[in-house]
Design a protein around this motif. Structure first.
Motif, mmCIF file in Angstrom:
data_model
loop_
_atom_site.group_PDB
_atom_site.id
_atom_site.type_symbol
_atom_site.label_atom_id
_atom_site.label_comp_id
_atom_site.label_asym_id
_atom_site.label_seq_id
_atom_site.Cartn_x
_atom_site.Cartn_y
_atom_site.Cartn_z
ATOM 1 N N GLY A 1 -2.989 12.949 1.995
ATOM 2 C CA GLY A 1 -3.953 11.575 1.237
ATOM 3 C C GLY A 1 -4.117 11.723 -0.247
ATOM 4 N N GLY A 2 -5.019 11.115 -0.606
ATOM 5 C CA GLY A 2 -5.568 10.974 -1.887
ATOM 6 C C GLY A 2 -6.010 9.550 -2.222
ATOM 7 N N SER B 1 2.361 7.621 4.401
ATOM 8 C CA SER B 1 1.879 7.924 5.518
ATOM 9 C C SER B 1 2.901 7.836 6.721
ATOM 10 C CB SER B 1 0.461 7.447 6.040
ATOM 11 O OG SER B 1 0.348 8.007 7.382
ATOM 12 N N SER C 1 0.830 -1.044 -0.125
ATOM 13 C CA SER C 1 -0.016 0.031 0.133
ATOM 14 C C SER C 1 0.948 1.281 -0.035
ATOM 15 C CB SER C 1 -0.861 -0.126 1.152
ATOM 16 O OG SER C 1 -1.584 1.402 1.485
ATOM 17 N N GLU D 1 -0.356 4.267 0.301
ATOM 18 C CA GLU D 1 -0.953 5.052 1.318
ATOM 19 C C GLU D 1 -0.279 5.047 2.529
ATOM 20 O OE1 GLU D 1 -5.260 6.331 3.041
ATOM 21 O OE2 GLU D 1 -4.952 4.631 2.294
ATOM 22 N N GLN D 2 0.160 3.808 3.142
ATOM 23 C CA GLN D 2 0.785 3.300 4.212
ATOM 24 C C GLN D 2 2.246 3.820 4.385
ATOM 25 O OE1 GLN D 2 0.143 -0.769 5.136
ATOM 26 N NE2 GLN D 2 -2.102 -0.582 5.369
ATOM 27 N N ALA E 1 -6.234 6.016 -2.672
ATOM 28 C CA ALA E 1 -5.527 4.823 -2.258
ATOM 29 C C ALA E 1 -5.038 3.999 -3.195
ATOM 30 C CB ALA E 1 -5.989 4.035 -0.821
ATOM 31 N N ARG F 1 1.311 13.756 -1.069
ATOM 32 C CA ARG F 1 -0.016 13.439 -1.320
ATOM 33 C C ARG F 1 -0.188 12.072 -2.629
ATOM 34 N NH1 ARG F 1 -3.332 18.182 -2.978
ATOM 35 N NH2 ARG F 1 -1.777 19.589 -2.014
ATOM 36 N N ARG G 1 3.203 17.539 6.063
ATOM 37 C CA ARG G 1 1.886 17.038 5.906
ATOM 38 C C ARG G 1 1.712 15.947 4.966
ATOM 39 N NH1 ARG G 1 0.944 22.627 6.019
ATOM 40 N NH2 ARG G 1 0.192 23.444 8.091
ATOM 41 N N PHE G 2 0.946 14.990 5.389
ATOM 42 C CA PHE G 2 0.547 14.021 4.535
ATOM 43 C C PHE G 2 -0.903 14.227 3.987
ATOM 44 C CE2 PHE G 2 -1.876 9.790 3.822
ATOM 45 C CZ PHE G 2 -1.193 9.742 2.468
ATOM 46 N N THR H 1 6.178 10.184 6.047
ATOM 47 C CA THR H 1 5.984 11.689 6.408
ATOM 48 C C THR H 1 5.994 11.700 8.097
ATOM 49 O OG1 THR H 1 4.283 11.787 4.762
ATOM 50 C CG2 THR H 1 4.149 13.471 6.305
ATOM 51 N N SER I 1 4.286 19.033 1.486
ATOM 52 C CA SER I 1 3.240 18.165 1.492
ATOM 53 C C SER I 1 3.513 16.754 0.494
ATOM 54 C CB SER I 1 1.961 19.101 0.755
ATOM 55 O OG SER I 1 2.339 19.431 -0.409
#
Length: 432
Positions: free
Chosen positions: A299-300, A278, A272, A274-275, A302, A335, A296-297, A281, A333
């Motif tokens: 998101g977006g 994150s 993943s 996303e993991q 996944a 994302r 900052r993370f 970060t 940032s």
């Protein structure tokens, strides 16, 4: 490759154009020859007949013309043939073509007539035969061009496929022509590349293995110092930095070992992004602690990628670390996008020397030198408190990882100042 770009088709078209040009040239010669023959046979024949018949008619002698020729004088001239200009011309009477020589002597006008139907038939046969020959030449040229094209291109295609498939034994090596020379040159160059790559792979593996032992010792010593209750605070802080640097070096060694292996020989678990984004970060938050920089993370969408996790962690982590190092104020940032990870910062941007190595919108150029990226990662102006974060590989390592995974590293300038890096993954490897 389109059919228009095919060398085989180009050879066939070249033969066809050569045959067409040659046929048109021969056609022009044939037309001139046929017309010249007609002038010689018809016009000269009429002139000779007139020169023989006119004096005999004037002398009152009988005029017996050869077959196919007629002589008329004065009032005996048929109405359609009267008042013709002097000389040889073509006249059609009742749909029949005639060659007519009109002349004048002391006793009046005369005409010598030759029915040209025989010549028209001959011309029709000649031109018909030439038309059939033209079609035959075109078809034969097309067949011959295709045949020669296949004979010429097929060995090249076989050789190209063998090189593409990394075959251990290339074909055509025994040939003594230019194709044999090309095949032997490919074989020699491929052998050199294999030796070089194998030497580089073994060197990378050996160095990485040799580094593991001292890194393990350094890590253990730093942990012991940190666990001592009576340790000097300054010593403990230095030990913490040593431990962090050793852990990063160990992770870099693992990445290099992975890159030294063939992609077909390593596991490709679904990981993943996303993991990872994150976690990385959060991991690099200490780099911006106490500074006017926010990490900052955001998101977006996944998605996951079938690739070794350590490579993904190194690629994303290096981009975040570089952004944090060189951003003195503002924000960094992270994302996710549609099959991509974007790291954006408000820092000074890439130096011109490094920026020139990037193709706009296409990521790092294939020739991006490792030293340039390492210099940028370790260059002047790193943010205070960066500590040991500058491991010295940075963008070059990210580029190598992207090449290994079939992804691309793209760079663009941020509006208002700063940099935007994107890792774009092959959609065939991504999973929502």
């Amino acid at each position: 490759m389109t059919s228009r770009d095919s060398l085989r088709n180009r050879i066939a078209v070249a033969y066809l154009l050569f045959a067409l040009g040659s046929s048109l040239f021969l056609a022009a010669i044939a037309i001139v020859a046929v017309e010249g023959i007609e002038v010689h046979l018809v016009d000269n024949r009429l002139t000779e007949a007139a020169a023989w018949a006119a004096p005999r008619h004037a002398g009152g002698l009988p005029v017996a013309m050869p077959a196919g020729l007629s002589f008329y004088h004065g009032a005996s001239i048929p109405e359609p043939l009267r008042n013709l200009p002097e000389g040889v011309g073509e006249v059609h009477v009742d749909g029949i073509g005639l060659h007519v020589l009109a002349g004048k002597d002391a006793s009046g006008n005369y005409v010598v007539v030759d029915h040209e139907s025989d010549y028209e038939k001959v011309e029709l046969v000649v031109y018909s035969m030439f038309g059939l020959g033209f079609i035959g030449i075109m078809l034969f040229s097309l067949f011959l061009g295709g045949f020669i094209g296949r004979r010429f291109v097929t060995p090249i295609t076989i050789l190209a496929n063998a090189v593409r498939e990394n075959s251990s034994e290339l074909p055509l090596l025994e040939r003594q022509d230019e194709l044999g020379i090309l095949a032997r040159a490919f074989a020699a160059h491929t052998s050199e590349l294999r030796i070089y790559l194998e030497r580089e792979r073994l060197f990378t593996g050996d160095v990485s293995h040799e580094l593991r032992t001292p890194l393990t010792v350094i890590t253990g010593a730093a942990e012991i110092i940190m666990t001592q209750a009576d340790a000097n605070p300054a010593t403990a802080a230095a030990a913490e930095r040593i431990l962090r640097a050793a852990n990063e070096a160990s992770a870099c060694v693992n990445v290099l070992l992975t890159l030294a292996r063939s992609r077909d020989r390593i596991a490709h678990p679904v990981t993943s992004l996303e993991q990872i984004a994150s976690a990385e970060t959060e991991r690099y938050q200490p780099l911006v602690a106490g500074r006017p920089v926010a990490l900052r993370f955001l998101g977006g969408p996944a998605f996951a990628v079938a690739a070794p996790p350590e490579l993904l962690v190194a690629a994303v982590g290096n981009l975040i670390r570089n952004a944090c190092q060189y951003t003195t104020h503002g924000e960094v940032s992270v994302r996710l996008g549609d099959g991509l990870v974007r790291v954006e910062d408000t820092g000074p941007g890439l130096p011109l020397a490094v920026r020139a190595t990037f193709d706009q919108g296409q990521g790092a150029a294939p020739g991006l030198p490792l030293a340039v990226c390492a210099t940028f990662d370790q260059g002047q102006g790193a943010a205070p408190g960066a500590g040991s974060a500058g491991a010295g590989l940075g963008l070059a390592l990210v580029r190598r990882i992207c090449e290994y995974l079939g992804a691309t590293l793209a760079f663009s300038e941020r509006e208002g100042g700063g940099s935007v890096f994107e890792i774009r993954f092959n959609m065939a490897l991504t999973k929502s």
